[in-house]
Design a protein around this motif. Sequence first.
Motif, PDB file in Angstrom:
ATOM      1  N   ASP A 115       0.881  -1.066  -0.013  1.00  0.00           N
ATOM      2  CA  ASP A 115      -0.051   0.198   0.018  1.00  0.00           C
ATOM      3  C   ASP A 115       0.802   1.275  -0.117  1.00  0.00           C
ATOM      4  O   ASP A 115       0.439   2.345   0.371  1.00  0.00           O
ATOM      5  N   LYS A 116       2.170   1.114  -0.463  1.00  0.00           N
ATOM      6  CA  LYS A 116       3.078   2.202  -0.506  1.00  0.00           C
ATOM      7  C   LYS A 116       2.605   3.248  -1.800  1.00  0.00           C
ATOM      8  O   LYS A 116       2.177   2.671  -2.745  1.00  0.00           O
ATOM      9  N   LYS A 117       2.867   4.832  -1.486  1.00  0.00           N
ATOM     10  CA  LYS A 117       2.477   5.311  -2.432  1.00  0.00           C
ATOM     11  C   LYS A 117       3.289   6.506  -2.197  1.00  0.00           C
ATOM     12  O   LYS A 117       3.521   7.197  -1.071  1.00  0.00           O
ATOM     13  N   PHE A 118       3.965   7.257  -3.329  1.00  0.00           N
ATOM     14  CA  PHE A 118       4.768   8.305  -3.241  1.00  0.00           C
ATOM     15  C   PHE A 118       4.313   9.648  -3.832  1.00  0.00           C
ATOM     16  O   PHE A 118       3.853   9.417  -4.914  1.00  0.00           O
ATOM     17  N   LEU A 119       3.918  10.455  -3.014  1.00  0.00           N
ATOM     18  CA  LEU A 119       3.344  11.677  -3.364  1.00  0.00           C
ATOM     19  C   LEU A 119       2.201  11.545  -4.100  1.00  0.00           C
ATOM     20  O   LEU A 119       1.220  10.962  -3.828  1.00  0.00           O
ATOM     21  N   PHE A 120       2.152  12.229  -5.415  1.00  0.00           N
ATOM     22  CA  PHE A 120       1.071  12.051  -6.298  1.00  0.00           C
ATOM     23  C   PHE A 120       1.302  10.974  -7.235  1.00  0.00           C
ATOM     24  O   PHE A 120       0.189  10.789  -8.226  1.00  0.00           O
ATOM     25  N   PHE A 121       2.184  10.131  -7.143  1.00  0.00           N
ATOM     26  CA  PHE A 121       2.438   9.218  -8.158  1.00  0.00           C
ATOM     27  C   PHE A 121       1.460   7.992  -7.748  1.00  0.00           C
ATOM     28  O   PHE A 121       0.867   7.864  -6.944  1.00  0.00           O
ATOM     29  N   LYS A 122       1.309   7.047  -8.964  1.00  0.00           N
ATOM     30  CA  LYS A 122       0.498   5.970  -8.767  1.00  0.00           C
ATOM     31  C   LYS A 122       1.040   5.278  -7.483  1.00  0.00           C
ATOM     32  O   LYS A 122       1.975   5.118  -7.291  1.00  0.00           O
ATOM     33  N   SER A 123       0.055   4.443  -6.999  1.00  0.00           N
ATOM     34  CA  SER A 123       0.207   3.525  -5.379  1.00  0.00           C
ATOM     35  C   SER A 123       1.173   2.283  -6.219  1.00  0.00           C
ATOM     36  O   SER A 123       1.081   2.020  -7.537  1.00  0.00           O
ATOM     37  N   HIS A 124       2.045   1.556  -5.414  1.00  0.00           N
ATOM     38  CA  HIS A 124       2.668   0.679  -5.693  1.00  0.00           C
ATOM     39  C   HIS A 124       1.723  -0.570  -6.392  1.00  0.00           C
ATOM     40  O   HIS A 124       2.010  -1.448  -7.170  1.00  0.00           O
ATOM     41  N   ARG A 125       0.471  -0.773  -5.576  1.00  0.00           N
ATOM     42  CA  ARG A 125      -0.465  -1.644  -6.102  1.00  0.00           C
ATOM     43  C   ARG A 125      -1.019  -1.581  -7.401  1.00  0.00           C
ATOM     44  O   ARG A 125      -1.041  -2.230  -8.311  1.00  0.00           O
ATOM     45  N   GLU A 126      -1.214   0.058  -7.731  1.00  0.00           N
ATOM     46  CA  GLU A 126      -1.518   0.174  -9.164  1.00  0.00           C
ATOM     47  C   GLU A 126      -0.404  -0.304 -10.053  1.00  0.00           C
ATOM     48  O   GLU A 126      -0.907  -0.276 -11.292  1.00  0.00           O
ATOM     49  N   LYS A 127       0.621   0.142  -9.773  1.00  0.00           N
ATOM     50  CA  LYS A 127       1.968  -0.210 -10.591  1.00  0.00           C
ATOM     51  C   LYS A 127       2.238  -1.747 -10.811  1.00  0.00           C
ATOM     52  O   LYS A 127       3.006  -2.200 -11.479  1.00  0.00           O
ATOM     53  N   GLY A 128       1.205  -2.710 -10.122  1.00  0.00           N
ATOM     54  CA  GLY A 128       1.357  -3.877 -10.202  1.00  0.00           C
ATOM     55  C   GLY A 128       2.007  -4.873  -9.149  1.00  0.00           C
ATOM     56  O   GLY A 128       2.164  -5.918  -9.128  1.00  0.00           O
ATOM     57  N   MET A 129       2.091  -4.024  -7.929  1.00  0.00           N
ATOM     58  CA  MET A 129       2.576  -4.748  -6.693  1.00  0.00           C
ATOM     59  C   MET A 129       1.417  -5.409  -5.850  1.00  0.00           C
ATOM     60  O   MET A 129       0.843  -4.716  -5.012  1.00  0.00           O
ATOM     61  N   TRP A 130       0.831  -6.555  -6.267  1.00  0.00           N
ATOM     62  CA  TRP A 130      -0.144  -6.997  -5.769  1.00  0.00           C
ATOM     63  C   TRP A 130      -0.171  -8.680  -6.262  1.00  0.00           C
ATOM     64  O   TRP A 130       0.481  -8.925  -7.382  1.00  0.00           O
ATOM     65  N   GLY A 131      -0.872  -9.362  -5.860  1.00  0.00           N
ATOM     66  CA  GLY A 131      -1.133 -10.939  -5.798  1.00  0.00           C
ATOM     67  C   GLY A 131      -2.282 -11.293  -5.364  1.00  0.00           C
ATOM     68  O   GLY A 131      -3.025 -10.804  -4.639  1.00  0.00           O
ATOM     69  N   ILE A 132      -2.535 -12.575  -5.806  1.00  0.00           N
ATOM     70  CA  ILE A 132      -3.690 -13.466  -5.208  1.00  0.00           C
ATOM     71  C   ILE A 132      -2.934 -14.457  -4.415  1.00  0.00           C
ATOM     72  O   ILE A 132      -2.156 -15.424  -4.747  1.00  0.00           O
ATOM     73  N   LEU A 133      -3.732 -14.822  -3.296  1.00  0.00           N
ATOM     74  CA  LEU A 133      -3.655 -16.031  -2.508  1.00  0.00           C
ATOM     75  C   LEU A 133      -4.794 -16.799  -2.535  1.00  0.00           C
ATOM     76  O   LEU A 133      -5.822 -16.342  -2.192  1.00  0.00           O
ATOM     77  N   GLU A 134      -4.835 -17.980  -3.270  1.00  0.00           N
ATOM     78  CA  GLU A 134      -5.671 -18.795  -3.299  1.00  0.00           C
ATOM     79  C   GLU A 134      -5.697 -19.995  -2.510  1.00  0.00           C
ATOM     80  O   GLU A 134      -4.932 -20.655  -2.168  1.00  0.00           O
ATOM     81  N   VAL A 135      -6.877 -20.088  -1.304  1.00  0.00           N
ATOM     82  CA  VAL A 135      -7.012 -21.211  -0.575  1.00  0.00           C
ATOM     83  C   VAL A 135      -7.750 -22.124  -0.874  1.00  0.00           C
ATOM     84  O   VAL A 135      -8.966 -21.880  -1.531  1.00  0.00           O
ATOM     85  N   VAL A 136      -7.405 -23.341  -1.000  1.00  0.00           N
ATOM     86  CA  VAL A 136      -8.210 -24.467  -1.805  1.00  0.00           C
ATOM     87  C   VAL A 136      -8.401 -25.483  -0.872  1.00  0.00           C
ATOM     88  O   VAL A 136      -7.528 -25.715   0.417  1.00  0.00           O
ATOM     89  N   ASP A 137      -9.339 -26.582  -0.784  1.00  0.00           N
ATOM     90  CA  ASP A 137      -9.513 -27.858   0.056  1.00  0.00           C
ATOM     91  C   ASP A 137      -8.440 -28.875  -0.392  1.00  0.00           C
ATOM     92  O   ASP A 137      -8.277 -28.825  -1.413  1.00  0.00           O
TER      93      ASP A 137
END
Length: 137
Positions: A115-137
């Motif tokens: 959730d980092k963000k520098f000033l008015f730039f895009k957040s890191h999340r918007e720049k692609g710094m995210w992922g998915i954790l899939e929980v399965v049985d």
Amino acid sequence: MRRGAVQVSFLLALAFLSVALGGEWEKKVYIATVDKDGVQRVRIKAGSYYYDPNYIVVKRGIPVELVLIRESAFIPHNIVLEMPGVSIREELDPEEEVRVRFTPTETGKFEFYCDKKFLFFKSHREKGMWGILEVVD
Ligand SMILES: [Cu+2]
């Protein structure tokens, strides 16, 4: 320059910029296995601006340990993950691995991100710094 050539170079410049500035998200899958100590241990590289892997599959009811390695020395990163019974927000360290432990109790797909963000730039999340954790049985 002819008009077509101008358009092509403009598109190339745009493509280059989008890569240079982040915003690319390429799925990198990791299916966790259970270590001898009964823990699903996942090593994740966290850089600017990505997690690798960024699509992690784990089993429900078995402890998970995320071992996060921050690749960038100067740009700060963290990890945020909210799912039923789990609320994580950890700052990452360029010198040391950060370990996050939890046991997923429900199946589903849960997003984690920086959730980092520098000033008015895009957040890191918007720049692609995210992922998915899939929980399965
Ligand atoms: Cu970040």
